[in-house]
Structure formats: C-alpha cells, structure tokens
Design a protein around this motif. Structure first.
Motif, PDB file in Angstrom:
ATOM      1  N   TYR A 172       0.805  -1.222   0.000  1.00  0.00           N
ATOM      2  CA  TYR A 172       0.000   0.000   0.000  1.00  0.00           C
ATOM      3  C   TYR A 172       0.843   1.280   0.000  1.00  0.00           C
ATOM      4  O   TYR A 172       0.337   2.348  -0.363  1.00  0.00           O
ATOM      5  N   TYR A 173       2.101   1.178   0.416  1.00  0.00           N
ATOM      6  CA  TYR A 173       2.931   2.381   0.516  1.00  0.00           C
ATOM      7  C   TYR A 173       4.286   2.148  -0.141  1.00  0.00           C
ATOM      8  O   TYR A 173       4.887   1.077  -0.010  1.00  0.00           O
ATOM      9  N   ALA A 174       4.748   3.171  -0.851  1.00  0.00           N
ATOM     10  CA  ALA A 174       6.038   3.125  -1.532  1.00  0.00           C
ATOM     11  C   ALA A 174       6.928   4.234  -0.988  1.00  0.00           C
ATOM     12  O   ALA A 174       6.456   5.328  -0.654  1.00  0.00           O
ATOM     13  N   LEU A 175       8.226   3.944  -0.903  1.00  0.00           N
ATOM     14  CA  LEU A 175       9.231   4.938  -0.538  1.00  0.00           C
ATOM     15  C   LEU A 175      10.226   4.998  -1.680  1.00  0.00           C
ATOM     16  O   LEU A 175      10.778   3.972  -2.087  1.00  0.00           O
ATOM     17  N   THR A 176      10.440   6.198  -2.227  1.00  0.00           N
ATOM     18  CA  THR A 176      11.288   6.350  -3.407  1.00  0.00           C
ATOM     19  C   THR A 176      12.229   7.527  -3.220  1.00  0.00           C
ATOM     20  O   THR A 176      11.857   8.549  -2.644  1.00  0.00           O
ATOM     21  N   GLY A 177      13.462   7.393  -3.712  1.00  0.00           N
ATOM     22  CA  GLY A 177      14.439   8.468  -3.601  1.00  0.00           C
ATOM     23  C   GLY A 177      15.211   8.631  -4.892  1.00  0.00           C
ATOM     24  O   GLY A 177      15.488   7.646  -5.588  1.00  0.00           O
ATOM     25  N   GLY A 178      15.563   9.887  -5.227  1.00  0.00           N
ATOM     26  CA  GLY A 178      16.217  10.118  -6.504  1.00  0.00           C
ATOM     27  C   GLY A 178      17.251  11.226  -6.489  1.00  0.00           C
ATOM     28  O   GLY A 178      17.600  11.781  -5.436  1.00  0.00           O
ATOM     29  N   ASN A 179      17.726  11.555  -7.692  1.00  0.00           N
ATOM     30  CA  ASN A 179      18.753  12.577  -7.858  1.00  0.00           C
ATOM     31  C   ASN A 179      18.234  13.996  -7.677  1.00  0.00           C
ATOM     32  O   ASN A 179      19.002  14.958  -7.766  1.00  0.00           O
ATOM     33  N   ASP A 180      16.933  14.143  -7.441  1.00  0.00           N
ATOM     34  CA  ASP A 180      16.356  15.468  -7.213  1.00  0.00           C
ATOM     35  C   ASP A 180      16.413  15.881  -5.745  1.00  0.00           C
ATOM     36  O   ASP A 180      15.753  16.848  -5.346  1.00  0.00           O
ATOM     37  N   ARG A 189      -2.273   3.240  -3.806  1.00  0.00           N
ATOM     38  CA  ARG A 189      -3.666   3.119  -4.228  1.00  0.00           C
ATOM     39  C   ARG A 189      -4.160   4.386  -4.898  1.00  0.00           C
ATOM     40  O   ARG A 189      -5.067   4.353  -5.737  1.00  0.00           O
ATOM     41  N   THR A 190      -3.551   5.523  -4.520  1.00  0.00           N
ATOM     42  CA  THR A 190      -4.007   6.814  -5.039  1.00  0.00           C
ATOM     43  C   THR A 190      -2.914   7.614  -5.745  1.00  0.00           C
ATOM     44  O   THR A 190      -3.217   8.542  -6.497  1.00  0.00           O
ATOM     45  N   GLY A 191      -1.660   7.292  -5.452  1.00  0.00           N
ATOM     46  CA  GLY A 191      -0.553   8.080  -5.972  1.00  0.00           C
ATOM     47  C   GLY A 191      -0.286   9.337  -5.180  1.00  0.00           C
ATOM     48  O   GLY A 191       0.594  10.133  -5.530  1.00  0.00           O
ATOM     49  N   GLN A 192      -1.008   9.527  -4.065  1.00  0.00           N
ATOM     50  CA  GLN A 192      -0.855  10.729  -3.251  1.00  0.00           C
ATOM     51  C   GLN A 192       0.345  10.638  -2.309  1.00  0.00           C
ATOM     52  O   GLN A 192       0.609   9.591  -1.718  1.00  0.00           O
ATOM     53  N   VAL A 193       1.062  11.753  -2.179  1.00  0.00           N
ATOM     54  CA  VAL A 193       2.224  11.821  -1.295  1.00  0.00           C
ATOM     55  C   VAL A 193       1.770  11.879   0.162  1.00  0.00           C
ATOM     56  O   VAL A 193       0.897  12.678   0.515  1.00  0.00           O
TER      57      VAL A 193
END
Length: 323
Positions: A172-180, A189-193
């Motif tokens: 249900y929850y994703a944690l993502t990190g990037g070069n930004d 489920r919603t794409g909401q932060v």
C-alpha cells in the motif's frame, strides 16, 4: 623507537583484523556476484553472477534450491543486477536494465517476464504474495504494477532519475528516492504523497521498516536519517565521521530497535535506531578479482538471536557475531 612503534601498529592492525573474522562463511559465486538478496528471516539467499545465472540458496544448510535465467540469456552471460524477495518469501523479482521477471519461491517457476522500453530499471521491490512490483527508472518515473490484474500506476513526483525504492509488505505504501534530492513516501492506491523528505544532495538509499514505524533515507554526502512515520518527523540521524558515506543496503530489525547498513567499501554496520549511534561494524571479505581489494555489501539480515548474515560482491556469504 620508530621500529617499536611500527611493530606495535602492526600488532594493533592484526588484532583488529582478527576481531573482524566471520563466524562462518560460504562461497556462493566463484567469480564474484552482480547482485544478492537475503530474505527477512535470513533463510533464503539469492545470488546473481555472470557465469552461474541466478542461484537460490537455502542459507541454513548452504544448499542450492533453484537456478534461474532470464529469457533470451541461454548461451549468454547473466546481467541481472537487481533482486528483491517478498517479505513473506512467496515470490522473487529480478531485473536487468531493460526487463524484469517474477518467480515463485514455492515452485521455482517463473510467473512472467516484462520489458521496460521507455527507460532503464534502476531499482525494484516486491510485496507479499508477489501481488505488486515497484520499479524505479532512469527517467525519474516510478512504476507500480499489479501483474495479476494488469493495474499500472506511474508516480511522477520525482524530477530526476530514481536511485532507490522500497515497498511496504502489504503493497500500500512506496518509498522512493532520486537525484532530485528528495525521498517521497506515497500511497500506491491513489498516488498521493504522504510525506516528503528533503536532503541536501541526491538520495541514494531508502528503506521502510516492515512494521510501518520507520523509514530510512540517505543521501550522497552526510545525511542518513531515520524518520518516525507516525509523525513524519526525524527520529534520529546516523552518527559517523566520514564527510561522504554511501549506503548500498539497509534493513530494520523486526522489532524496530536496530538498523543494518552495508556500503560499497566492505563495511556492514549495526546502528541503534533510537540514538543513531553505531553499535558494531564488520568488514566483509574483499573480492579476489577486485583491483582495489574491496567489495559491495549487497544484502544482510538478522540471523538468530545474536548474529547477522551478509552477501557481498565478493561472492561470499558471511555470518557475523553481534557482541
């Protein structure tokens, strides 16, 4: 006096090296490995190497269970550099830069293969039952994919390439990190932060606590932070003296008291979640073919009451005592 000091230094270094010896070690790839993963309960290890493909190991008995190859790799070298095991050990996801596969750990059979044409695969994760896959890509997009229903959701919050992703056990929850310079916790489920975690440099490693209490995010310079997910506020910061420290791996203990991290410079470290202080540090075996005599710690897990087990690019699994 100079010779005496040199002799004492040599003795000190020898003593330190002796204290770094693993309790047990097993060679899983003669030529070193491209990627490795260890299950949460430390019973399964999966190792990808150029000549042997993907090998699934029973870590209790050090026995091979399965040997896999992606489609089209027969007769060619294996290039799988990303592996993740579902928390419930039901499924495994593996990927090269352009394609990923889902495997059943119960049968050893592939569930399916999919190709990503738009951009390269940078990192991935799989949830319980193999229900959903999370894929971070070089174009900054994150794909959430439920293969049984075909549902796809693209998270477009990042502005630059993704370096690290993780998925909660229920998906249900994703944690993502990037070069930004940003890590996001978001609802699949919603794409909401849910929370935004800012850093002063590119975010290189993220991981979620399996119990939903904490998140860990680290950047390419000095900040490695444990976040309290009930409030979104900082819980603690890892305390170290290096000006720059890169993490190749991280995992919380099941009770949330400890954090294990690995680095590209052989270091496997145990941290106190409450304080961010280092409890213990080990150095994995260097790769025999490495010109720098170094190794990347790919994965590690808590092994019984007072040990941890690691897999590294040297191709060795090593068991370490917690003092």
């Amino acid at each position: 006096m100079k010779h005496l000091l040199l002799f004492i230094l040599c003795l000190t270094l020898s003593a330190c090296d002796l204290g770094n010896k693993p309790a047990v070690m097993f060679q899983h790839a003669d030529d070193g490995s491209l990627a490795s993963a260890i299950s949460d309960d430390a019973s399964i290890g999966i190792v990808s190497s150029v000549n042997n493909g993907i090998v699934v190991w029973d870590l209790e008995y050090n026995q091979k269970i399965y040997q896999w190859n992606h489609q089209g790799e027969e007769g060619g070298n294996n290039i799988i550099a990303n592996i993740d095991i579902a928390p419930d050990k039901s499924h495994v996801v593996t990927a090269d830069r352009g394609a990923f596969a889902i495997w059943s750990l119960q049968t050893g059979e592939p569930i399916g293969f999919w190709r990503i044409d738009e951009s390269s695969i940078r990192d991935l994760a799989v949830c319980n039952d193999g229900r959903a896959i999370l894929i971070g890509r070089g174009n900054g997009k994150v794909l959430f994919f439920e293969h049984t229903t075909g549902r796809r959701l693209e998270f477009l919050g990042h502005q630059e390439k993704i370096n690290s992703v993780d998925l909660s056990p229920n998906g249900y929850y994703a944690l993502t990190g990037g070069n930004d310079y940003v890590a996001y916790l978001w609802d699949t489920r919603t794409g909401q932060v849910v929370y935004r975690f800012d850093h002063p440099s590119r975010v290189t490693k993220v991981v979620l606590d399996s119990q939903g209490q904490y998140a860990f995010t680290a950047d390419s310079q000095k900040e490695a932070i444990i976040w309290d997910l009930t409030t979104g506020q900082e819980k603690s910061r890892l305390s170290y003296i290096q000006r720059q420290k890169i993490f190749s791996f991280a995992r919380f203990s099941e009770d949330g008291k400890w954090l294990l991290t690995g680095s590209p410079d052989r270091h496997l470290t145990l941290w106190d979640v409450e304080t961010g202080e280092k409890k213990q540090d080990w150095r994995v075996r260097p790769g025999s073919n490495s010109l720098t005599k170094s190794a990347v710690v790919y994965s590690a897990s808590f092994y019984g009451e007072n040990q941890v087990i690691s897999e590294s690019s040297s191709g060795w699994a090593e068991v370490w005592d917690i003092n």
